[in-house]
Design an enzyme around this catalytic site. Structure first.
Site, PDB file in Angstrom:
ATOM      1  N   GLY A  45     -27.788  66.443  64.901  1.00 17.28           N
ATOM      2  CA  GLY A  45     -27.280  67.341  63.874  1.00 17.28           C
ATOM      3  C   GLY A  45     -27.869  68.725  64.080  1.00 17.28           C
ATOM      4  O   GLY A  45     -28.961  68.861  64.643  1.00 17.28           O
ATOM      5  N   GLN A  50     -30.100  77.383  62.837  1.00 17.07           N
ATOM      6  CA  GLN A  50     -31.035  76.968  63.886  1.00 17.07           C
ATOM      7  C   GLN A  50     -30.771  77.676  65.220  1.00 17.07           C
ATOM      8  O   GLN A  50     -31.644  77.701  66.080  1.00 17.07           O
ATOM      9  CB  GLN A  50     -30.986  75.445  64.078  1.00 17.07           C
ATOM     10  CG  GLN A  50     -31.598  74.685  62.891  1.00 17.07           C
ATOM     11  CD  GLN A  50     -31.559  73.191  63.111  1.00 17.07           C
ATOM     12  OE1 GLN A  50     -30.531  72.564  62.886  1.00 17.07           O
ATOM     13  NE2 GLN A  50     -32.658  72.634  63.577  1.00 17.07           N
ATOM     14  N   CYS A  91     -36.547  66.961  63.515  1.00 14.07           N
ATOM     15  CA  CYS A  91     -35.741  68.185  63.487  1.00 14.07           C
ATOM     16  C   CYS A  91     -35.971  68.946  64.781  1.00 14.07           C
ATOM     17  O   CYS A  91     -37.117  69.076  65.219  1.00 14.07           O
ATOM     18  CB  CYS A  91     -36.173  69.026  62.284  1.00 14.07           C
ATOM     19  SG  CYS A  91     -35.314  70.604  62.148  1.00 14.07           S
ATOM     20  N   LEU A  92     -34.920  69.460  65.372  1.00 17.26           N
ATOM     21  CA  LEU A  92     -35.058  70.223  66.618  1.00 17.26           C
ATOM     22  C   LEU A  92     -35.898  71.488  66.410  1.00 17.26           C
ATOM     23  O   LEU A  92     -36.461  72.018  67.359  1.00 17.26           O
ATOM     24  CB  LEU A  92     -33.681  70.607  67.179  1.00 17.26           C
ATOM     25  CG  LEU A  92     -32.784  69.448  67.638  1.00 17.26           C
ATOM     26  CD1 LEU A  92     -31.454  69.989  68.129  1.00 17.26           C
ATOM     27  CD2 LEU A  92     -33.469  68.632  68.728  1.00 17.26           C
ATOM     28  N   HIS A 133     -30.143  66.539  55.482  1.00 18.56           N
ATOM     29  CA  HIS A 133     -31.092  67.322  56.289  1.00 18.56           C
ATOM     30  C   HIS A 133     -30.477  68.668  56.705  1.00 18.56           C
ATOM     31  O   HIS A 133     -31.088  69.721  56.542  1.00 18.56           O
ATOM     32  CB  HIS A 133     -31.494  66.503  57.524  1.00 18.56           C
ATOM     33  CG  HIS A 133     -32.402  67.218  58.474  1.00 18.56           C
ATOM     34  ND1 HIS A 133     -33.723  66.858  58.665  1.00 18.56           N
ATOM     35  CD2 HIS A 133     -32.187  68.275  59.309  1.00 18.56           C
ATOM     36  CE1 HIS A 133     -34.268  67.675  59.559  1.00 18.56           C
ATOM     37  NE2 HIS A 133     -33.354  68.537  59.982  1.00 18.56           N
ATOM     38  N   GLU A 134     -29.245  68.603  57.218  1.00 15.81           N
ATOM     39  CA  GLU A 134     -28.603  69.838  57.700  1.00 15.81           C
ATOM     40  C   GLU A 134     -28.217  70.755  56.544  1.00 15.81           C
ATOM     41  O   GLU A 134     -28.291  71.984  56.656  1.00 15.81           O
ATOM     42  CB  GLU A 134     -27.373  69.518  58.555  1.00 15.81           C
ATOM     43  CG  GLU A 134     -27.632  68.637  59.778  1.00 15.81           C
ATOM     44  CD  GLU A 134     -28.793  69.098  60.653  1.00 15.81           C
ATOM     45  OE1 GLU A 134     -29.111  70.293  60.667  1.00 15.81           O
ATOM     46  OE2 GLU A 134     -29.395  68.235  61.320  1.00 15.81           O
ATOM     47  N   HIS A 137     -31.046  72.852  55.564  1.00 13.35           N
ATOM     48  CA  HIS A 137     -31.215  74.023  56.437  1.00 13.35           C
ATOM     49  C   HIS A 137     -30.391  75.202  55.921  1.00 13.35           C
ATOM     50  O   HIS A 137     -30.829  76.352  55.984  1.00 13.35           O
ATOM     51  CB  HIS A 137     -30.734  73.708  57.864  1.00 13.35           C
ATOM     52  CG  HIS A 137     -31.772  73.054  58.738  1.00 13.35           C
ATOM     53  ND1 HIS A 137     -32.993  73.607  58.991  1.00 13.35           N
ATOM     54  CD2 HIS A 137     -31.739  71.893  59.436  1.00 13.35           C
ATOM     55  CE1 HIS A 137     -33.675  72.811  59.811  1.00 13.35           C
ATOM     56  NE2 HIS A 137     -32.942  71.761  60.092  1.00 13.35           N
TER      57      HIS A 137
HETATM   58 NI    NI Z   1     -33.312  70.120  61.285  1.00 13.26          NI
END
Ligand code: NI
Length: 183
Positions: A45, A50, A91-92, A133-134, A137
């Site tokens: 995701g 990001q 998370c990236l 989660h996304e 963000h």
């Molecule tokens: Ni994330």
């Protein structure tokens, strides 16, 4: 095109993203870049912020886990189950760290597709977790700041290291790092 993924030392990750109003070529290019960047990092995701674009766009690819792949524009939470799920979250933008975080087990999300059409999607377990989660963000929230206080305290050192741009000391490197090294 693959774009660098911001990490939590970047203040843009704490900003609220703006709604998408134009469903044009620029949006299609953004979504393509997001899918490319997510795939490069081995993520499931990604939110537009990001890769430094403060728009309310997220992409998810959970096909390998038996769920869906798609782009979701201006997503909003319509309903969430009271029943919660336990699970490990990563998370990236927080490389090298994952942690337990309770999330609702099921969600119903309203969103617009790439043409601006209103749609609704439901998801449970991993998919519900990915949506939540996304969507966090898009509101400038990162999962490490939502951990239970005790857990957050335990990981505070690691979180500070990542915020300073340093690697996490004890963390197990995610699988995608190994794959990147190999290629
Ligand atoms: Ni994330």
């Amino acid at each position: 095109m693959v774009k660098p993924v911001l990490t939590i030392q970047d203040e843009r990750l704490y900003k609220v993203s703006a709604p998408v109003t134009k469903f044009d070529r620029e949006l299609r290019d953004l979504v393509r870049d997001m899918f490319d960047s997510m795939a490069e990092e081995g993520g499931v995701g990604l939110a537009a912020v990001q890769i430094g674009v403060l728009k309310r766009v997220l992409v998810i690819d959970l096909v390998e886990k038996g769920f869906i792949k798609g782009a979701f524009i201006n997503p909003r939470l319509i309903e969430a189950s009271e029943e919660m799920q336990d699970g490990e979250e990563g998370c990236l933008s927080v490389p090298g760290l994952s942690a337990e975080l309770k999330r609702p087990r099921w969600v119903k999300i309203g969103y617009q597709d790439m043409s601006g059409n209103e749609k609704v999607v439901e998801g449970e377990m991993l998919l519900a977790r990915a949506f939540l989660h996304e969507m966090d963000h898009l509101d400038g929230k990162v999962f490490v700041d939502q951990l239970e206080p005790k857990l957050h305290k335990q990981l505070a050192g690691d979180i500070d290291r990542i915020k300073s741009g340093l690697p996490v000391e004890h963390a197990i490197e995610p699988k995608y790092r190994n794959r990147k090294k190999a290629s």
